[in-house]
Design a protein around this motif. Structure first.
Motif, mmCIF file in Angstrom:
data_model
loop_
_atom_site.group_PDB
_atom_site.id
_atom_site.type_symbol
_atom_site.label_atom_id
_atom_site.label_comp_id
_atom_site.label_asym_id
_atom_site.label_seq_id
_atom_site.Cartn_x
_atom_site.Cartn_y
_atom_site.Cartn_z
ATOM 1 N N GLY A 9 0.855 -1.191 0.000
ATOM 2 C CA GLY A 9 0.000 0.000 0.000
ATOM 3 C C GLY A 9 0.887 1.236 0.000
ATOM 4 O O GLY A 9 2.083 1.175 -0.328
ATOM 5 N N ASP A 35 3.321 -8.153 -2.124
ATOM 6 C CA ASP A 35 1.893 -7.956 -1.838
ATOM 7 C C ASP A 35 1.127 -9.113 -2.456
ATOM 8 O O ASP A 35 1.437 -9.547 -3.562
ATOM 9 C CB ASP A 35 1.378 -6.628 -2.405
ATOM 10 N N ARG A 36 0.114 -9.555 -1.730
ATOM 11 C CA ARG A 36 -0.655 -10.697 -2.281
ATOM 12 C C ARG A 36 -1.581 -10.254 -3.406
ATOM 13 O O ARG A 36 -2.109 -11.067 -4.141
ATOM 14 C CB ARG A 36 -1.444 -11.365 -1.174
ATOM 15 N N ALA A 38 -2.681 -6.479 -6.008
ATOM 16 C CA ALA A 38 -2.085 -5.422 -6.828
ATOM 17 C C ALA A 38 -1.559 -4.317 -5.903
ATOM 18 O O ALA A 38 -2.063 -4.125 -4.794
ATOM 19 C CB ALA A 38 -3.139 -4.858 -7.769
ATOM 20 N N ALA A 43 -6.435 -0.407 1.545
ATOM 21 C CA ALA A 43 -7.083 0.810 2.059
ATOM 22 C C ALA A 43 -6.687 2.029 1.238
ATOM 23 O O ALA A 43 -7.465 2.974 1.078
ATOM 24 C CB ALA A 43 -6.687 1.021 3.522
ATOM 25 N N THR A 44 -5.457 2.005 0.672
ATOM 26 C CA THR A 44 -4.953 3.196 -0.011
ATOM 27 C C THR A 44 -5.857 3.618 -1.164
ATOM 28 O O THR A 44 -6.228 4.791 -1.272
ATOM 29 C CB THR A 44 -3.504 2.942 -0.498
ATOM 30 N N ALA A 46 -8.894 3.030 -1.616
ATOM 31 C CA ALA A 46 -10.248 3.371 -1.165
ATOM 32 C C ALA A 46 -10.313 4.744 -0.499
ATOM 33 O O ALA A 46 -11.395 5.286 -0.285
ATOM 34 C CB ALA A 46 -10.731 2.314 -0.172
ATOM 35 N N ARG A 56 -5.990 16.849 13.557
ATOM 36 C CA ARG A 56 -5.146 15.664 13.776
ATOM 37 C C ARG A 56 -4.619 15.608 15.218
ATOM 38 O O ARG A 56 -4.384 16.645 15.839
ATOM 39 C CB ARG A 56 -3.973 15.723 12.787
ATOM 40 N N THR A 171 1.521 -12.024 -4.938
ATOM 41 C CA THR A 171 2.312 -13.105 -4.342
ATOM 42 C C THR A 171 1.769 -13.408 -2.943
ATOM 43 O O THR A 171 1.863 -12.574 -2.040
ATOM 44 C CB THR A 171 3.802 -12.686 -4.253
ATOM 45 N N ALA A 201 1.546 -4.220 6.379
ATOM 46 C CA ALA A 201 0.412 -4.993 5.872
ATOM 47 C C ALA A 201 -0.934 -4.359 6.206
ATOM 48 O O ALA A 201 -1.967 -5.035 6.169
ATOM 49 C CB ALA A 201 0.499 -6.428 6.364
ATOM 50 N N GLY A 202 -0.967 -3.083 6.539
ATOM 51 C CA GLY A 202 -2.217 -2.348 6.716
ATOM 52 C C GLY A 202 -3.080 -2.959 7.813
ATOM 53 O O GLY A 202 -2.604 -3.257 8.920
ATOM 54 N N PRO A 223 -14.676 2.481 6.488
ATOM 55 C CA PRO A 223 -15.304 3.792 6.286
ATOM 56 C C PRO A 223 -16.088 3.807 4.967
ATOM 57 O O PRO A 223 -15.726 3.113 4.021
ATOM 58 C CB PRO A 223 -14.107 4.761 6.210
ATOM 59 N N GLY A 340 -4.041 7.640 7.501
ATOM 60 C CA GLY A 340 -2.709 7.351 6.964
ATOM 61 C C GLY A 340 -2.405 7.927 5.592
ATOM 62 O O GLY A 340 -1.242 7.982 5.203
ATOM 63 N N GLN A 342 -2.636 11.006 4.436
ATOM 64 C CA GLN A 342 -1.811 12.218 4.588
ATOM 65 C C GLN A 342 -0.408 11.846 5.033
ATOM 66 O O GLN A 342 0.581 12.415 4.566
ATOM 67 C CB GLN A 342 -2.470 13.167 5.620
HETATM 68 C C1 LIG Z 1 -12.489 4.378 2.776
HETATM 69 C C2 LIG Z 1 -11.252 4.981 3.369
HETATM 70 C C3 LIG Z 1 -11.070 6.366 3.329
HETATM 71 C C4 LIG Z 1 -9.891 6.943 3.867
HETATM 72 N N1 LIG Z 1 -9.694 8.296 3.753
HETATM 73 C C5 LIG Z 1 -8.541 8.840 4.219
HETATM 74 C C6 LIG Z 1 -8.274 10.223 4.049
HETATM 75 O O1 LIG Z 1 -9.037 10.948 3.425
HETATM 76 N N2 LIG Z 1 -7.110 10.742 4.571
HETATM 77 C C7 LIG Z 1 -6.227 9.964 5.243
HETATM 78 O O2 LIG Z 1 -5.190 10.487 5.700
HETATM 79 N N3 LIG Z 1 -6.421 8.626 5.361
HETATM 80 C C8 LIG Z 1 -7.550 8.061 4.872
HETATM 81 N N4 LIG Z 1 -7.773 6.717 4.994
HETATM 82 C C9 LIG Z 1 -6.741 5.903 5.604
HETATM 83 C C10 LIG Z 1 -5.644 5.583 4.606
HETATM 84 O O3 LIG Z 1 -6.180 5.274 3.345
HETATM 85 C C11 LIG Z 1 -4.832 4.422 5.163
HETATM 86 O O4 LIG Z 1 -4.406 4.726 6.478
HETATM 87 C C12 LIG Z 1 -3.602 4.131 4.326
HETATM 88 O O5 LIG Z 1 -3.914 4.040 2.958
HETATM 89 C C13 LIG Z 1 -2.993 2.831 4.826
HETATM 90 O O6 LIG Z 1 -1.984 2.434 3.926
HETATM 91 P P1 LIG Z 1 -1.245 1.059 4.189
HETATM 92 O O7 LIG Z 1 -0.184 0.950 3.190
HETATM 93 O O8 LIG Z 1 -0.902 0.947 5.645
HETATM 94 O O9 LIG Z 1 -2.402 -0.056 3.987
HETATM 95 P P2 LIG Z 1 -3.031 -0.675 2.664
HETATM 96 O O10 LIG Z 1 -3.194 0.306 1.586
HETATM 97 O O11 LIG Z 1 -4.238 -1.456 3.091
HETATM 98 O O12 LIG Z 1 -1.895 -1.692 2.186
HETATM 99 C C14 LIG Z 1 -1.628 -2.887 2.878
HETATM 100 C C15 LIG Z 1 -1.273 -3.925 1.832
HETATM 101 O O13 LIG Z 1 -0.808 -5.092 2.491
HETATM 102 C C16 LIG Z 1 -1.179 -6.210 1.709
HETATM 103 N N5 LIG Z 1 -1.147 -7.384 2.592
HETATM 104 C C17 LIG Z 1 -1.787 -7.547 3.772
HETATM 105 N N6 LIG Z 1 -1.478 -8.742 4.304
HETATM 106 C C18 LIG Z 1 -0.621 -9.347 3.445
HETATM 107 C C19 LIG Z 1 0.064 -10.602 3.447
HETATM 108 N N7 LIG Z 1 -0.083 -11.472 4.443
HETATM 109 N N8 LIG Z 1 0.857 -10.890 2.399
HETATM 110 C C20 LIG Z 1 1.017 -10.010 1.370
HETATM 111 N N9 LIG Z 1 0.398 -8.803 1.324
HETATM 112 C C21 LIG Z 1 -0.398 -8.476 2.359
HETATM 113 C C22 LIG Z 1 -2.574 -5.859 1.217
HETATM 114 O O14 LIG Z 1 -2.896 -6.594 0.052
HETATM 115 C C23 LIG Z 1 -2.457 -4.356 0.976
HETATM 116 O O15 LIG Z 1 -2.167 -4.064 -0.387
HETATM 117 C C24 LIG Z 1 -8.921 6.109 4.470
HETATM 118 C C25 LIG Z 1 -9.109 4.721 4.522
HETATM 119 C C26 LIG Z 1 -10.259 4.161 3.954
HETATM 120 C C27 LIG Z 1 -10.434 2.675 3.984
#
Ligand SMILES: Cc1cc2nc3c(=O)[nH]c(=O)nc-3n(C[C@H](O)[C@H](O)[C@H](O)COP(=O)(O)OP(=O)(O)OC[C@H]3O[C@@H](n4cnc5c(N)ncnc54)[C@H](O)[C@@H]3O)c2cc1C
Length: 380
Positions: A9, A35-36, A38, A43-44, A46, A56, A171, A201-202, A223, A340, A342
């Motif tokens: 992400g 990443d398993r 794309a 969450a990113t 979305a 904040r 993967t 892994a979000g 959300p 996350g 921002q």
């Molecule tokens: C609907 C929605 C609206 C939002 N709006 C905002 C906003 O306006 N402003 C803001 O600041 N934040 C917002 N957020 C929060 C923000 O989007 C997230 O905090 C941020 O994108 C998290 O990024 P990440 O990389 O941690 O997680 P993710 O984008 O979820 O990435 C995690 C990745 O890990 C991979 N993964 C997980 N487990 C495994 C595994 N075992 N093996 C391989 N891959 C794995 C998943 O496939 C995924 O691609 C929002 C979130 C949502 C859901």
């Protein structure tokens, strides 16, 4: 040195980019991002796309300032416009309790380096005539804005690939184990042996940490988002409200093509397996009531799409970021509690600094996983 990053992400891709471009990166540095699915499709993608510091938690403010500075430079750094626009962020006030919250936040924020304009009803009418006449005051953060959630993680990943990133998307990881030195990550067609492991892994980051013996109290929620048909472009800033209850929360922005993207209200439950976040149509109807209370001219617009995403919320509403309290060479950056997007570029730069130098750019102590050391392992 080989660093494996689990989760592609925004946090994983930004970390990969800043690791590979860090001035102190060793010549032998190899980074593999797994990443398993794309890249950027968790969450990113979305996300609403809010690049907001207003409202904040102050413990994240230094990181948020650093991240904003990077958002401003992303087009230059990544060689691609990720549609960051510093349109400003206005937050409306409907009642006296919310007015107090706004005033308290604005004066405390000054000590944390954030200056926001406090606007009375006349200022609000003049500067933001699209807002309801029931809005009694508001605040404006001129440098905040938004970015495009569909572009940013792929742009980080592509730029990192140009600097040598080994990408393993689609993967599925079968097992992750600490080895005699480093970590052994088993995928169906490959075993990846890395000296260091970064868990990005979000919402699933809690499970990964748990499997490695250091649980963190994380609950996934979904959300709710929606977007209208394109309309004449009238709303430049990102718009939100100072709200007391989840039911009052609403935020929206008008993209350059004219559609209004909106979100807010209580989040839905979602399970990590399979992690498909669903929209509750009743919530969408309620969101539209609150949205039209804020911007009455949107009363007759058509919603063309709704969506949600699976995001990890830590019990204390702070992320888990920094080195493991249990394994040398393990680092975490997960559980961003709906805030996350921002922080993403700043998190990437911070994790690269922590991993490669052991120092930090901003104070990450409040986010250390050791704060949960009395949690019990769920035995997943
Ligand atoms: C609907 C929605 C609206 C939002 N709006 C905002 C906003 O306006 N402003 C803001 O600041 N934040 C917002 N957020 C929060 C923000 O989007 C997230 O905090 C941020 O994108 C998290 O990024 P990440 O990389 O941690 O997680 P993710 O984008 O979820 O990435 C995690 C990745 O890990 C991979 N993964 C997980 N487990 C495994 C595994 N075992 N093996 C391989 N891959 C794995 C998943 O496939 C995924 O691609 C929002 C979130 C949502 C859901």
């Amino acid at each position: 040195m080989h660093i494996a990053i689990l989760g592609g992400g925004l946090m994983g891709t930004a970390s990969a980019f800043f690791l590979l471009t860090h001035p102190k990166a060793p010549k032998s540095l190899k980074v593999t991002l797994i990443d398993r699915g794309a890249i950027g499709a968790g969450a990113t993608v979305a996300s609403f796309g809010n690049v907001r510091r207003q409202g904040r938690d102050f413990r994240q403010m230094a990181l948020a300032h650093h991240s904003l500075a990077l958002w401003i430079r992303l087009e230059t750094l990544l060689g691609r416009d990720v549609e960051f626009r510093a349109t400003g962020h206005v937050r409306a006030v409907f009642h006296q309790e919310a007015l107090k919250d706004m005033q308290n936040f604005a004066s405390a924020a000054l000590q944390h380096g954030l200056e926001i304009d406090q606007l009375d009803q006349a200022d609000i009418r003049r500067r933001f005539p699209f807002l309801s006449k029931d809005v009694i005051a508001g605040s404006f953060s001129p440098q905040d804005g938004s970015g495009n959630p569909r572009l940013v993680a792929p742009a980080f990943a592509r730029a990192a690939v140009r600097h040598g990133l080994v990408l393993r998307d689609h993967t599925q990881v079968v097992s992750i184990r600490p080895a005699s030195s480093g970590f052994r990550i088993e995928a169906p067609d490959e075993v990846i042996e890395a000296d260091l492991l970064l868990n990005t892994a979000g919402a699933w980051g809690g499970q990964v940490a748990d499997r490695l013996g250091e649980p963190a109290p994380l609950t996934p929620y979904a959300p709710q988002m929606g977007v209208t048909e394109p309309l004449e472009h009238r709303i430049l800033p990102v718009v939100g409200v100072w709200a007391h209850k989840a039911e009052e929360v609403i935020y929206c922005r008008q993209v350059e093509r004219g559609n209004i993207v909106f979100g807010g209200g209580p989040r839905e439950d979602v399970t990590l397996t399979p992690g498909h976040a669903k929209v509750n149509p009743h919530r969408t109807l309620r969101q539209l009531e609150v949205l039209t209370r804020l911007i009455p001219a949107l009363r007759h617009t058509t919603v063309i799409r709704t969506w949600s995403g699976c995001e990890g919320y830590v019990d204390d509403m702070l992320p888990v970021m920094g080195p493991s309290a249990r394994h040398d060479g393990l680092f975490h950056a997960f559980g961003f509690c709906g805030h996350g997007f921002q922080l993403g570029p700043g998190v990437g730069a911070e994790m690269a600094e922590l991993i490669l130098t052991g120092a930090s750019l901003t104070d990450t102590n409040p986010f250390h996983i050791a704060r949960f050391q009395n949690e019990t392992n769920s035995g997943i």
